[in-house]
Design a protein around this motif. Structure first.
Motif: not given
Ligand code: NAP
Length: 299
Positions: A261, A10-11, A197, A263, A202, A75, A147-148
């Motif tokens: 995700g 996820g970017a 996610a 980052a 996180g 998207k 995607a929602t």
């Molecule tokens: N409506 C949509 O289409 C929609 C909505 C939501 C998401 N998405 C897609 O899904 C992707 C993933 O979503 P997301 O980044 O919100 O959720 P996620 O993958 O559940 O969480 C990723 C975040 O978890 C944190 N993390 C990872 N390992 C960790 C650790 N060991 N300790 C603490 N924190 C940790 C990181 O934050 P840090 O690196 O900042 O510490 C990372 O940015 C998005 O980038 C996007 O591409 C799409």
């Protein structure tokens, strides 16, 4: 152990620390994501005000094109100035994305967060979904998805019967199972299912218990308590909670890709290690014995 083909990167946060143009560090991270061996990168027109797509575009250029077998998925988003989100806007949104990415077509293009949009109206001539169907027929995009977050919204659009893919987020994780039925339905139809996610943003990856949010909102005490109990079991088993969460989200038989995700470079490297970890069956049994997590997302 998780098959690398089941992971999408996820970017959504790519370029989040930058102002204006993406920094060298963001472009370097984009290069690392595209060459990581994970087959899909998920972005959107709106992510980090376009920097996510611009960083990926710069990375694609520096690599002399997309590495073979790698898909960049984007998207559509509403007009940031007016909020307009009709067929014309979808076409403009796609043009912006193609220009930033420097590609002529996309393998998959999602309708992103159609909050407040009526699905049937969107399918009528001139609507956002009508435009997506036409773009697929024209071949500018290979397939289309929706995607929602809210499941009623995702279901209403999916039920139009025109989408090849769905992306749900934060609703099939270690801590939430709400999307289970829709994932099963889409899978049975042969649609491609993205489960985004897996860490709830996180909380479900955090072994230090610093995070206090789930799905981008403050987490209820009952959920924090439940996650704390899971974390204690993970510590005893010597397994990072992130590995358990990732395996859970990828483990649904209907899920094609978990969208994680990324980052930073450190998180990308960490992910490469997490996917290779085995989860002891005894840990899965102990977590199952805790019972269902306190349900978080009701929609
Ligand atoms: N409506 C949509 O289409 C929609 C909505 C939501 C998401 N998405 C897609 O899904 C992707 C993933 O979503 P997301 O980044 O919100 O959720 P996620 O993958 O559940 O969480 C990723 C975040 O978890 C944190 N993390 C990872 N390992 C960790 C650790 N060991 N300790 C603490 N924190 C940790 C990181 O934050 P840090 O690196 O900042 O510490 C990372 O940015 C998005 O980038 C996007 O591409 C799409």
């Amino acid at each position: 152990v998780i098959d690398r083909n089941a992971i999408a990167l996820g970017a959504g946060a790519l370029g989040r620390a930058d102002n204006g143009e993406p920094s060298t560090a963001s472009v370097d991270l984009a290069v690392a994501m595209l060459t990581s061996g994970f087959p899909v990168v998920d972005t959107s027109n709106v992510y980090t005000n376009g920097r996510s797509e611009r960083a990926l575009g710069a990375a694609i250029r520096s690599l002399g094109g997309l590495p073979p077998g790698v898909e960049v998925v984007s998207k559509s988003d509403p007009d940031p100035a007016t909020g307009r989100y009709d067929g014309e806007r979808v076409r403009r949104s796609l043009d912006e994305s193609l220009t930033r990415l420097g590609v002529e077509r996309l393998p998959l293009y999602h309708l992103h967060d159609p909050h407040g949009m009526d699905a049937r109206t969107a399918l009528a001539p001139g609507g956002a979904v009508d435009a997506l169907v036409a773009l697929r027929a024209e071949g500018v995009v290979g397939s289309i998805g929706v995607a929602t977050g809210p499941l009623s919204e995702l279901g209403a659009f999916y039920d139009l019967g025109v989408f090849d893919a769905i992306l749900t987020h934060n609703r099939y994780t270690l801590a939430d199972r709400a999307a289970d039925a829709l994932i099963r339905q889409a899978d049975a139809d042969g649609a491609r299912v993205f489960n985004a996610a897996p860490f709830g943003g996180g909380l479900l990856a955090d072994s230090d218990r610093i995070r206090r949010t789930y799905a981008y909102r403050p987490a209820e005490p009952a959920l924090l308590h439940w996650v704390g109990r899971v974390l204690a079991l993970c510590r005893r088993a010597g397994v990072p909670i992130a590995a358990l969460a990732l395996n859970f989200a990828a483990g649904h038989p209907g899920v094609d890709h978990v969208v994680v995700g990324i980052a930073s470079r450190a998180r990308l490297d960490e992910l490469g290690q997490l996917v290779d970890l085995d989860i002891p069956p005894s840990l899965l049994d102990e977590v199952a014995a805790l019972g269902d997590p306190p349900s978080r997302e009701t929609d």
